[in-house]
Design a protein around this motif. Sequence first.
Motif, short mmCIF file in Angstrom:
data_model
loop_
_atom_site.label_atom_id
_atom_site.label_comp_id
_atom_site.label_asym_id
_atom_site.label_seq_id
_atom_site.Cartn_x
_atom_site.Cartn_y
_atom_site.Cartn_z
N HIS A 103 13.27 25.96 17.56
CA HIS A 103 14.11 24.77 17.52
C HIS A 103 14.12 24.05 18.86
N SER A 104 14.53 22.78 18.79
CA SER A 104 14.63 21.94 19.99
C SER A 104 16.08 21.54 20.22
N GLU A 105 16.33 21.01 21.40
CA GLU A 105 17.70 20.74 21.83
C GLU A 105 18.42 19.72 20.96
N ASN A 106 17.70 18.75 20.42
CA ASN A 106 18.38 17.67 19.68
C ASN A 106 18.54 17.98 18.20
N GLU A 107 18.21 19.17 17.77
CA GLU A 107 18.23 19.49 16.35
C GLU A 107 19.56 20.13 15.94
N ILE A 108 20.04 19.74 14.75
CA ILE A 108 21.24 20.31 14.15
C ILE A 108 20.79 21.08 12.91
N GLU A 109 21.21 22.34 12.84
CA GLU A 109 20.75 23.22 11.77
C GLU A 109 21.77 23.29 10.63
N LEU A 110 21.26 23.25 9.42
CA LEU A 110 22.05 23.35 8.20
C LEU A 110 21.77 24.69 7.54
N GLY A 111 22.81 25.37 7.07
CA GLY A 111 22.62 26.64 6.37
C GLY A 111 23.81 26.96 5.49
N TYR A 112 23.66 27.98 4.64
CA TYR A 112 24.73 28.36 3.73
C TYR A 112 24.52 29.77 3.23
N ARG A 113 25.57 30.35 2.71
CA ARG A 113 25.52 31.64 2.01
C ARG A 113 26.59 31.58 0.92
N LEU A 114 26.18 31.82 -0.33
CA LEU A 114 27.11 31.70 -1.46
C LEU A 114 27.12 32.98 -2.29
N ARG A 115 28.25 33.26 -2.92
CA ARG A 115 28.36 34.40 -3.82
C ARG A 115 27.34 34.29 -4.95
N LYS A 116 26.87 35.42 -5.41
CA LYS A 116 25.89 35.42 -6.49
C LYS A 116 26.43 34.75 -7.74
N GLU A 138 28.39 10.01 10.38
CA GLU A 138 29.64 10.13 11.14
C GLU A 138 29.50 10.91 12.44
N LEU A 139 28.52 11.80 12.54
CA LEU A 139 28.47 12.72 13.67
C LEU A 139 27.37 12.41 14.67
N ASP A 140 26.69 11.29 14.48
CA ASP A 140 25.66 10.85 15.42
C ASP A 140 24.50 11.83 15.54
N THR A 141 24.22 12.55 14.47
CA THR A 141 23.09 13.47 14.46
C THR A 141 21.79 12.69 14.36
N GLN A 142 20.78 13.13 15.08
CA GLN A 142 19.47 12.47 15.06
C GLN A 142 18.43 13.23 14.24
N ARG A 143 18.66 14.54 14.05
CA ARG A 143 17.65 15.34 13.35
C ARG A 143 18.32 16.60 12.78
N ILE A 144 18.11 16.84 11.50
CA ILE A 144 18.64 18.02 10.82
C ILE A 144 17.48 18.93 10.43
N VAL A 145 17.66 20.23 10.65
CA VAL A 145 16.63 21.21 10.32
C VAL A 145 17.24 22.34 9.50
N ALA A 146 16.39 23.06 8.80
CA ALA A 146 16.80 24.25 8.06
C ALA A 146 15.61 25.19 7.97
N THR A 147 15.88 26.47 7.90
CA THR A 147 14.81 27.46 7.78
C THR A 147 15.10 28.40 6.63
N ALA A 148 14.04 29.03 6.14
CA ALA A 148 14.17 30.04 5.09
C ALA A 148 12.94 30.93 5.15
N LEU A 149 13.04 32.10 4.54
CA LEU A 149 11.85 32.92 4.38
C LEU A 149 10.86 32.19 3.49
N ALA A 150 9.58 32.35 3.78
CA ALA A 150 8.55 31.68 2.98
C ALA A 150 8.58 32.15 1.53
N THR A 151 9.13 33.34 1.28
CA THR A 151 9.20 33.89 -0.08
C THR A 151 10.49 33.51 -0.81
#
Length: 198
Positions: A103-116, A138-151
């Motif tokens: 990741h880079s300094e200007n990136e904002i990461e999105l993630g979640y975890r939910l019950r089955k 509203e939050l002046d974000t310039q770039r949003i990123v997210a990651t996941a396992l390739a599988t």
Amino acid sequence: MKVFLETERLILRQFTEDDADHLFELDSDREVIRFTNIGLINGGNPIDTDYEAIKNKKLPRFLKYYEKSDRFGYWAVIEKASNEFIGWFFLRPALDDITVHIHSENEIELGYRLRKASWGKGYATEGSRSLILKSFCELDTQRIVATALATHAASIRVMEKVGLKFEKTFIDQETNQEGVKYALNKDEFEPEKYIATI
């Protein structure tokens, strides 16, 4: 407790010290943590489910975000229909993730975890869309990123449905598993598409 945002079916609110039981239950489910680092490192066994560790380490880490800013952090997800806790979302500086070094300094990461029990209802997409809209508008974000396992096809499908675009593959240094990174820049963001689907 402070509400961060609402969608048609969800309330995202700040965590409180009373949420330790909720986190304990969430992270005790092998299926829920199967595609996370804590699941992979321990062969699919929950390792972050010591109640005292959740109460005294994990939950305080979530709460600390609110001391720094009301813009980013972790939020408990409440299903409006049942008024029950069903998981969490986060929106945070991507460099806060010390397990992934892409990741880079200007990136904002999105993630979640939910019950089955909440899977397959579109909640991950609904919450993610609303967070992306709020973040860019509203939050002046310039770039949003997210990651996941390739599988992890389900998470990749959510990232694509909410408008993030594939950027690269990488090897997670902690688990030695292949991951994928998706991203969306503010100049590519089309708010009317998000408003129409929330």
